[in-house]
Design a protein around this motif. Structure first.
Motif, PDB file in Angstrom:
ATOM      1  N   ASP A 105      11.897 -11.842  12.588  1.00  0.00           N
ATOM      2  CA  ASP A 105      10.212 -10.900  12.826  1.00  0.00           C
ATOM      3  C   ASP A 105      10.369 -10.140  11.986  1.00  0.00           C
ATOM      4  N   SER A 106      11.815  -8.686  12.760  1.00  0.00           N
ATOM      5  CA  SER A 106      11.366  -6.976  12.380  1.00  0.00           C
ATOM      6  C   SER A 106      11.281  -7.208  10.810  1.00  0.00           C
ATOM      7  N   VAL A 107      12.227  -7.803  10.465  1.00  0.00           N
ATOM      8  CA  VAL A 107      12.259  -8.135   8.922  1.00  0.00           C
ATOM      9  C   VAL A 107      10.778  -8.037   8.151  1.00  0.00           C
ATOM     10  N   ALA A 108      10.337  -8.821   8.994  1.00  0.00           N
ATOM     11  CA  ALA A 108       9.039  -9.526   8.363  1.00  0.00           C
ATOM     12  C   ALA A 108       7.465  -8.333   8.788  1.00  0.00           C
ATOM     13  N   GLU A 109       7.729  -7.512   9.868  1.00  0.00           N
ATOM     14  CA  GLU A 109       7.335  -6.016  10.100  1.00  0.00           C
ATOM     15  C   GLU A 109       7.349  -4.506   9.024  1.00  0.00           C
ATOM     16  N   LEU A 110       8.584  -5.266   8.273  1.00  0.00           N
ATOM     17  CA  LEU A 110       9.185  -3.915   7.869  1.00  0.00           C
ATOM     18  C   LEU A 110       8.434  -3.915   6.409  1.00  0.00           C
ATOM     19  N   PHE A 111       8.581  -5.565   6.033  1.00  0.00           N
ATOM     20  CA  PHE A 111       7.942  -5.548   4.612  1.00  0.00           C
ATOM     21  C   PHE A 111       6.634  -5.583   4.936  1.00  0.00           C
ATOM     22  N   VAL A 112       5.604  -5.348   6.140  1.00  0.00           N
ATOM     23  CA  VAL A 112       4.584  -4.896   6.054  1.00  0.00           C
ATOM     24  C   VAL A 112       4.228  -3.674   6.028  1.00  0.00           C
ATOM     25  N   ILE A 113       5.029  -3.140   6.497  1.00  0.00           N
ATOM     26  CA  ILE A 113       4.995  -1.225   6.850  1.00  0.00           C
ATOM     27  C   ILE A 113       5.092  -0.843   5.372  1.00  0.00           C
ATOM     28  N   ASN A 114       6.026  -1.365   5.017  1.00  0.00           N
ATOM     29  CA  ASN A 114       5.740  -0.844   2.979  1.00  0.00           C
ATOM     30  C   ASN A 114       4.731  -1.375   2.311  1.00  0.00           C
ATOM     31  N   ALA A 115       4.586  -2.762   2.292  1.00  0.00           N
ATOM     32  CA  ALA A 115       3.067  -2.691   1.717  1.00  0.00           C
ATOM     33  C   ALA A 115       1.855  -1.888   2.585  1.00  0.00           C
ATOM     34  N   GLN A 116       1.763  -1.422   3.675  1.00  0.00           N
ATOM     35  CA  GLN A 116       0.549  -0.611   4.415  1.00  0.00           C
ATOM     36  C   GLN A 116       0.991   0.769   3.674  1.00  0.00           C
ATOM     37  N   LEU A 117       2.246   1.110   3.592  1.00  0.00           N
ATOM     38  CA  LEU A 117       2.532   2.153   2.973  1.00  0.00           C
ATOM     39  C   LEU A 117       1.934   2.922   1.670  1.00  0.00           C
ATOM     40  N   LEU A 118       2.329   1.583   0.570  1.00  0.00           N
ATOM     41  CA  LEU A 118       1.778   1.715  -0.525  1.00  0.00           C
ATOM     42  C   LEU A 118       0.143   1.618  -0.835  1.00  0.00           C
ATOM     43  N   VAL A 119      -0.436   0.636  -0.034  1.00  0.00           N
ATOM     44  CA  VAL A 119      -1.825   0.366  -0.413  1.00  0.00           C
ATOM     45  C   VAL A 119      -2.444   1.724  -0.182  1.00  0.00           C
ATOM     46  N   LEU A 120      -2.176   2.797   1.164  1.00  0.00           N
ATOM     47  CA  LEU A 120      -2.208   4.234   1.343  1.00  0.00           C
ATOM     48  C   LEU A 120      -2.209   4.881   0.000  1.00  0.00           C
ATOM     49  N   ALA A 121      -0.629   4.968  -0.047  1.00  0.00           N
ATOM     50  CA  ALA A 121      -0.237   5.527  -1.909  1.00  0.00           C
ATOM     51  C   ALA A 121      -1.730   5.435  -2.575  1.00  0.00           C
ATOM     52  N   ARG A 122      -2.051   4.644  -2.575  1.00  0.00           N
ATOM     53  CA  ARG A 122      -2.728   3.925  -4.026  1.00  0.00           C
ATOM     54  C   ARG A 122      -4.347   4.375  -3.310  1.00  0.00           C
ATOM     55  N   GLN A 123      -4.773   4.281  -2.475  1.00  0.00           N
ATOM     56  CA  GLN A 123      -6.162   4.658  -1.991  1.00  0.00           C
ATOM     57  C   GLN A 123      -5.949   5.873  -2.368  1.00  0.00           C
ATOM     58  N   GLN A 124      -4.634   6.888  -1.433  1.00  0.00           N
ATOM     59  CA  GLN A 124      -5.608   8.177  -1.694  1.00  0.00           C
ATOM     60  C   GLN A 124      -5.017   9.615  -2.730  1.00  0.00           C
ATOM     61  N   ARG A 125      -3.989   7.935  -3.659  1.00  0.00           N
ATOM     62  CA  ARG A 125      -3.792   8.669  -5.704  1.00  0.00           C
ATOM     63  C   ARG A 125      -5.733   8.416  -5.844  1.00  0.00           C
ATOM     64  N   ARG A 126      -6.673   7.398  -5.889  1.00  0.00           N
ATOM     65  CA  ARG A 126      -6.969   7.624  -6.595  1.00  0.00           C
ATOM     66  C   ARG A 126      -8.657   8.231  -5.529  1.00  0.00           C
ATOM     67  N   ARG A 127      -8.113   8.939  -4.411  1.00  0.00           N
ATOM     68  CA  ARG A 127      -9.517   9.883  -3.533  1.00  0.00           C
ATOM     69  C   ARG A 127      -8.897  10.636  -5.080  1.00  0.00           C
ATOM     70  N   HIS A 128      -8.143  11.047  -4.839  1.00  0.00           N
ATOM     71  CA  HIS A 128      -7.830  12.652  -5.152  1.00  0.00           C
ATOM     72  C   HIS A 128      -7.259  12.936  -6.832  1.00  0.00           C
ATOM     73  N   ALA A 129      -7.664  11.703  -8.003  1.00  0.00           N
ATOM     74  CA  ALA A 129      -7.152  11.927  -9.194  1.00  0.00           C
ATOM     75  C   ALA A 129      -8.006  12.358  -9.436  1.00  0.00           C
ATOM     76  N   PRO A 130      -7.668  13.325 -11.377  1.00  0.00           N
ATOM     77  CA  PRO A 130      -8.391  14.508 -11.474  1.00  0.00           C
ATOM     78  C   PRO A 130      -9.422  12.998 -12.499  1.00  0.00           C
ATOM     79  N   THR A 131     -10.744  14.140 -12.299  1.00  0.00           N
ATOM     80  CA  THR A 131     -11.922  12.672 -13.059  1.00  0.00           C
ATOM     81  C   THR A 131     -11.733  13.618 -14.641  1.00  0.00           C
ATOM     82  N   ASP A 132     -11.733  12.587 -15.438  1.00  0.00           N
ATOM     83  CA  ASP A 132     -11.781  12.770 -16.782  1.00  0.00           C
ATOM     84  C   ASP A 132     -12.916  13.462 -17.553  1.00  0.00           C
ATOM     85  N   LYS A 133     -13.091  15.010 -17.595  1.00  0.00           N
ATOM     86  CA  LYS A 133     -14.518  15.741 -18.158  1.00  0.00           C
ATOM     87  C   LYS A 133     -14.928  15.448 -19.593  1.00  0.00           C
ATOM     88  N   SER A 134     -13.524  15.175 -20.204  1.00  0.00           N
ATOM     89  CA  SER A 134     -13.706  14.820 -21.849  1.00  0.00           C
ATOM     90  C   SER A 134     -14.518  13.470 -22.181  1.00  0.00           C
TER      91      SER A 134
END
Length: 132
Positions: A101-130
């Motif tokens: 159960d502890s290992v499964a919880e650790l995997f979930v936390i890692n996945a949630q951190l990955l999702v947050l990183a992706r979401q934040q990357r999309r929000r703060h990605a520079p727009t390509d004006k060219s």
């Protein structure tokens, strides 16, 4: 030997949610020890009739029967457990379940951190004006 691999993402997620997840992860890792005598699976109490016509189980309650059920390489195994071993086996099964159960919880936390990183990357990605 057990080793810990730390996932490195290009952009670690920021904010209170990410900080809370990282704190949960640190607490979990601090207490995550592999129990040496842990057992997988479930300890089950069943009842069986022995088939003897004169036995009490032919008319009344069946005989208690303990078994340990677990998977090995995708195949289910069921092993009978003598009644005198139950007090030793039960804590080992509980330790195994707690670790899993502890290992499964650790995997979930890692996945949630990955999702947050992706979401934040999309929000703060520079727009390509060219491309306009």
């Amino acid at each position: 030997m057990y080793s810990y691999y730390q996932m490195i993402t290009p952009d670690s997620p920021m904010g209170t949610e990410a900080a809370a997840l990282r704190r949960r992860k640190r607490r979990l890792l601090a207490r995550l020890l592999i129990p040496a005598d842990a057992l997988p699976g479930s300890l089950v109490l069943s009842h069986r009739r022995c088939g003897k016509p004169g036995c009490h189980c032919a008319e009344g309650a069946a005989h208690p029967f303990y078994s340990l059920t677990f998977m090995v390489e995708g195949k289910k195994h069921v092993e009978s457990v003598p009644p005198e071993w139950i007090d030793a086996i039960r804590p080992a099964v509980e330790a195994g379940r707690g670790f899993k159960d502890s290992v499964a919880e650790l995997f979930v936390i890692n996945a949630q951190l990955l999702v947050l990183a992706r979401q934040q990357r999309r929000r703060h990605a520079p727009t390509d004006k060219s491309s306009e």
